[in-house]
Design a protein around this motif. Sequence first.
Motif, PDB file in Angstrom:
ATOM      1  N   ARG A  36       0.714  -0.727  -0.105  1.00  0.00           N
ATOM      2  CA  ARG A  36      -0.087   0.277   0.307  1.00  0.00           C
ATOM      3  C   ARG A  36       0.902   1.079  -0.072  1.00  0.00           C
ATOM      4  NH1 ARG A  36      -3.853  -2.379   4.260  1.00  0.00           N
ATOM      5  NH2 ARG A  36      -5.358  -3.337   3.454  1.00  0.00           N
ATOM      6  N   LYS A  37       0.966   2.376  -0.406  1.00  0.00           N
ATOM      7  CA  LYS A  37       0.962   3.878  -0.270  1.00  0.00           C
ATOM      8  C   LYS A  37       1.537   4.016   1.172  1.00  0.00           C
ATOM      9  CE  LYS A  37       1.175   5.646  -4.353  1.00  0.00           C
ATOM     10  NZ  LYS A  37       1.098   4.193  -5.486  1.00  0.00           N
ATOM     11  N   LYS A  38       2.446   4.672   1.275  1.00  0.00           N
ATOM     12  CA  LYS A  38       2.528   4.860   2.502  1.00  0.00           C
ATOM     13  C   LYS A  38       2.627   6.352   2.500  1.00  0.00           C
ATOM     14  CE  LYS A  38       7.180   3.579   2.707  1.00  0.00           C
ATOM     15  NZ  LYS A  38       8.568   3.879   2.625  1.00  0.00           N
TER      16      LYS A  38
ATOM     17  N   ALA B  63     -11.799  10.746  14.654  1.00  0.00           N
ATOM     18  CA  ALA B  63     -12.485  10.664  13.549  1.00  0.00           C
ATOM     19  C   ALA B  63     -11.716  10.069  12.091  1.00  0.00           C
ATOM     20  CB  ALA B  63     -12.799  11.744  12.564  1.00  0.00           C
ATOM     21  N   LEU B  64     -10.078   9.864  12.709  1.00  0.00           N
ATOM     22  CA  LEU B  64      -8.976   9.211  11.945  1.00  0.00           C
ATOM     23  C   LEU B  64      -8.852   7.840  12.526  1.00  0.00           C
ATOM     24  CD1 LEU B  64      -6.770  12.146  10.871  1.00  0.00           C
ATOM     25  CD2 LEU B  64      -8.743  11.165   9.037  1.00  0.00           C
TER      26      LEU B  64
ATOM     27  N   LYS C  30      -9.854   9.431  -5.851  1.00  0.00           N
ATOM     28  CA  LYS C  30      -9.282   8.121  -6.708  1.00  0.00           C
ATOM     29  C   LYS C  30      -8.266   8.089  -7.881  1.00  0.00           C
ATOM     30  CE  LYS C  30     -10.772   3.895  -8.521  1.00  0.00           C
ATOM     31  NZ  LYS C  30      -9.081   3.731  -8.767  1.00  0.00           N
ATOM     32  N   VAL C  31      -9.160   9.298  -8.495  1.00  0.00           N
ATOM     33  CA  VAL C  31      -8.399   9.576 -10.261  1.00  0.00           C
ATOM     34  C   VAL C  31      -6.954  10.570 -10.226  1.00  0.00           C
ATOM     35  CG1 VAL C  31      -9.648  10.947 -12.283  1.00  0.00           C
ATOM     36  CG2 VAL C  31     -11.206  10.362 -11.130  1.00  0.00           C
ATOM     37  N   ILE C  32      -7.351  11.717  -9.196  1.00  0.00           N
ATOM     38  CA  ILE C  32      -6.087  12.167  -8.662  1.00  0.00           C
ATOM     39  C   ILE C  32      -4.801  11.496  -8.275  1.00  0.00           C
ATOM     40  CG2 ILE C  32      -5.117  13.765  -7.230  1.00  0.00           C
ATOM     41  CD1 ILE C  32      -8.495  15.537  -7.207  1.00  0.00           C
TER      42      ILE C  32
ATOM     43  N   ARG D 146     -12.754   9.374   4.518  1.00  0.00           N
ATOM     44  CA  ARG D 146     -13.067   8.802   2.793  1.00  0.00           C
ATOM     45  C   ARG D 146     -11.804   9.118   1.741  1.00  0.00           C
ATOM     46  NH1 ARG D 146     -17.754   8.614   5.985  1.00  0.00           N
ATOM     47  NH2 ARG D 146     -19.169   7.002   5.464  1.00  0.00           N
ATOM     48  N   VAL D 147     -11.326  10.264   1.666  1.00  0.00           N
ATOM     49  CA  VAL D 147     -10.538  10.590   1.322  1.00  0.00           C
ATOM     50  C   VAL D 147      -9.156  10.194   1.430  1.00  0.00           C
ATOM     51  CG1 VAL D 147      -8.608  13.018   0.195  1.00  0.00           C
ATOM     52  CG2 VAL D 147     -11.740  13.021   0.173  1.00  0.00           C
ATOM     53  N   ILE D 148      -8.578   9.901   2.645  1.00  0.00           N
ATOM     54  CA  ILE D 148      -7.272   9.893   2.892  1.00  0.00           C
ATOM     55  C   ILE D 148      -7.600   8.154   2.833  1.00  0.00           C
ATOM     56  CG2 ILE D 148      -6.084   9.135   4.873  1.00  0.00           C
ATOM     57  CD1 ILE D 148      -6.630  12.235   5.970  1.00  0.00           C
ATOM     58  N   LYS D 149      -8.397   7.638   2.700  1.00  0.00           N
ATOM     59  CA  LYS D 149      -8.605   5.977   2.536  1.00  0.00           C
ATOM     60  C   LYS D 149      -8.325   5.840   1.384  1.00  0.00           C
ATOM     61  CE  LYS D 149     -11.662   4.354   6.106  1.00  0.00           C
ATOM     62  NZ  LYS D 149     -13.411   3.927   6.750  1.00  0.00           N
ATOM     63  N   GLU D 150      -8.682   7.435   0.469  1.00  0.00           N
ATOM     64  CA  GLU D 150      -8.592   6.501  -1.013  1.00  0.00           C
ATOM     65  C   GLU D 150      -7.010   6.853  -1.307  1.00  0.00           C
ATOM     66  OE1 GLU D 150      -9.668   5.515  -4.194  1.00  0.00           O
ATOM     67  OE2 GLU D 150     -11.625   6.070  -2.631  1.00  0.00           O
ATOM     68  N   LEU D 151      -6.027   7.327  -0.760  1.00  0.00           N
ATOM     69  CA  LEU D 151      -4.848   8.028  -0.431  1.00  0.00           C
ATOM     70  C   LEU D 151      -4.107   7.211   0.001  1.00  0.00           C
ATOM     71  CD1 LEU D 151      -4.847  12.052   0.481  1.00  0.00           C
ATOM     72  CD2 LEU D 151      -5.083  11.088  -1.962  1.00  0.00           C
TER      73      LEU D 151
END
Length: 284
Positions: A4-6, A25-26, A242-244, A275-280
């Motif tokens: 996975r990405k770091k 919340a994280l 996800k796209v970025i 949710r954004v961080i989960k994608e990253l």
Amino acid sequence: MRQRKKTGIFFPRFEGQRLKDFPQALANILDKENVSYYDGVYTSDNPYYVKPATEEMLVKVHSRDMIEGVKRAGYYETALYSAGGTVQAALEILWGRIDNAFVFTGVGDHHAGRNFFGGWCYFNGAAVAIAMLREGGVTRFAIVDTDSHHADGTRDIFCQDKEVLHVCFCYQDYHDECGNVDIALPYGISDGAYVRKMEQEFTRRAIVFKPEFIFWELGYDAVHGEYGDKGISKDCPAKLAKVIKDTADTVCRGRLVTILCGGSRRQLATYIIPRVIKELAELD
Ligand SMILES: [Zn+2]
Ligand SMILES: [Zn+2]
């Protein structure tokens, strides 16, 4: 097993209501082995302490007069930590300690130009980070901006700079030979249509432009119910993430700094940001 990405999460010091639920919340993100957490409340000898930007860094982008103006405006320390988090995130990626980052900010970036500030933006953290990366030998950059409003400060700084691609999703259509692009988002655009526009207008350009780093000004003020409401859903920012992220994987080995920009509602921050961080971080 897939590596996975770091991902680094940068949490500078600030006040205000919208991030009151953080970092709690994280909770189910911070316990993952591929996620590193940097905080402005740690002691300064801790390698995960978020350092404020220094005046020496700021003058690479902003005028002395402008910096003095920010000192008088009342959010100087918050602005230093917000920009500092972005600089540190970019350098941690450059040094190979992390692949990508999410930077919480107390005040924003994209309305801060060389010699002006406003709209809750004081120092242009992305621009300061780019100046620092250039000293580290990096030359080409892309900035994608999904805040609802036009990024007048970022545009002011990079409008003549052919080595920075700036794609701003706002309310006007514009493009020129120096890598400055505006894309008008009509009110009521569907999430799917926004995602396709991101692929067409940003991803395609980034593939041609070949940046070595991507910065994403993530405003969520275009979400329905916010002050820059374009009618998109609260799930849209994670779809754009996800796209970025995929674009960064294709063009620059995943090097992506995500910077929190506009948006005011606490409930939306608490829904969208994890949710954004989960994608990253490629967490399911
Ligand atoms: Zn905005
Ligand atoms: Zn724009």
